[in-house]
Design a protein around this motif. Sequence first.
Motif, mmCIF file in Angstrom:
data_model
loop_
_atom_site.group_PDB
_atom_site.id
_atom_site.type_symbol
_atom_site.label_atom_id
_atom_site.label_comp_id
_atom_site.label_asym_id
_atom_site.label_seq_id
_atom_site.Cartn_x
_atom_site.Cartn_y
_atom_site.Cartn_z
ATOM 1 N N GLU A 66 0.934 -1.284 -0.110
ATOM 2 C CA GLU A 66 -0.102 -0.092 -0.018
ATOM 3 C C GLU A 66 0.908 1.272 0.100
ATOM 4 O OE1 GLU A 66 -2.139 0.519 3.520
ATOM 5 O OE2 GLU A 66 -0.824 -0.776 4.636
ATOM 6 N N ARG A 124 -4.776 -0.035 0.115
ATOM 7 C CA ARG A 124 -4.849 -1.448 0.446
ATOM 8 C C ARG A 124 -6.100 -1.959 0.031
ATOM 9 N NH1 ARG A 124 -7.776 -3.693 4.569
ATOM 10 N NH2 ARG A 124 -8.188 -1.755 5.601
ATOM 11 N N PRO A 159 -0.901 -4.918 3.005
ATOM 12 C CA PRO A 159 -0.667 -3.887 4.068
ATOM 13 C C PRO A 159 0.972 -4.004 4.298
ATOM 14 C CG PRO A 159 -1.461 -6.080 5.165
ATOM 15 C CD PRO A 159 -1.571 -5.958 3.401
ATOM 16 N N ASP A 245 -6.424 0.298 9.457
ATOM 17 C CA ASP A 245 -5.068 -0.117 8.865
ATOM 18 C C ASP A 245 -4.170 -0.349 9.546
ATOM 19 O OD1 ASP A 245 -6.221 0.592 6.356
ATOM 20 O OD2 ASP A 245 -5.805 2.468 6.346
ATOM 21 N N SER A 294 -6.037 -7.923 3.202
ATOM 22 C CA SER A 294 -6.130 -6.694 2.108
ATOM 23 C C SER A 294 -7.616 -6.154 1.719
ATOM 24 C CB SER A 294 -5.322 -6.979 1.141
ATOM 25 O OG SER A 294 -4.098 -7.359 1.147
#
Length: 407
Positions: A66, A124, A159, A245, A294
């Motif tokens: 990401e 992501r 990630p 996240d 993800s």
Amino acid sequence: MGPTEKTVDLLLAFWGILLAAFLLLRWEMVYLVLPILWLLFVAAFFFKPSLDIEVERRVPHERFLEGSEVDIELRIRAKERIPSLKVVDDIPEGLEVVEGSSEGVFSFRPGEEKVLRYRVRVKRGIHEFNWVKMAYSDPFGFFRAEKRVELYSEIIGVPIIEEVPTPYSTKGTKITAGPLPSPRVGEGVEFHAVREYRPGDPLKIINWKATARTGEIMVNEYESERKVDVIFVVDASYAGEPVLDHMIRAAASLMLNALNTGTSFGLVLAESVPLWIRPDYGKRHFFKCIDILSTARPDKNNLISYQVEHLIKSRFPARAQLVYFSTLLTKESREALKIMAGYGYRVVVISPNPYSGVEPDSREEELALKLLSLQRKATLKKMAAYGRIIDWDVRKPLKAAIAEVAP
């Protein structure tokens, strides 16, 4: 091909002239429509391509971290002459164009190939390209043709992964046997308990002191050197959206840790419909879990306590090590932790502080954040009875938070 507004206007003028000629009996006015008819004829029969076009989209590979920037190439080959063709590529919602453009206008000779290049920044998630749209208009602007070519490509924004230490105990295991002691008893190196002698037990494990004290033959049990399974449980409830996240990155980082240490691990992503991946080893299993992580999105209808209890009864390995990623802000998430502990599992909680990354804009907001932080600390203190909790200030690396409470 279909007519444009310009063509409609010309046809209206054409019929208007004919009507005027009829009403005024001025038949010489009919000659005024001949140029219009000629232009329409030329546009329809000499500038009408079939849009026989081949399109190829090139992406360097499938998975990207990401935040990475990715170059996309769209190669367009025309099998006929096309004076002007507009090409528009399908950009998934989670991709941001940072350089170039996903659309362009080209002219082609028969067999000629043109390339459309642009760069995107990846978020992501799984990002799907589905089509390429092409639009053609003749030089006079009388006719327009559109064609949509189905062309599927996929980019997975995974990630960010960092190196982190193992946040659970490695006591009593050999380096070659894996990082965790198994609760299964057998001939091992780490003492587990004392029990009564059973026929078939070797004499070398008899505990003579306990035998003399109780008057019954007692033996020692030892932990087996087999690796235990680790289950990662990710709470994707809407309450944790500000730090979701961070939770996903933490889970991915600890999965890499498990992969590198040869530990079997599984995954539960607790959304409205839970995603469960049974424990396994290896890189293929690791990437499968990463792809699932993800896709995580905040979920308002999270029923994590029910989901966890159901999976414990039906799928979880007995006495596995659980690693629970949650802010513990909701009653459901706290109840899930109690259920895990209630079934006898050892639980480590990675709890990112949702208020640690917030910058207050006023004195009132600052006081509100302090109050919420105090309430959260009180909640974590109560929940510490059910597992070891790592309170993570997301402004700092996860490994620093783990080091502060290292076993």
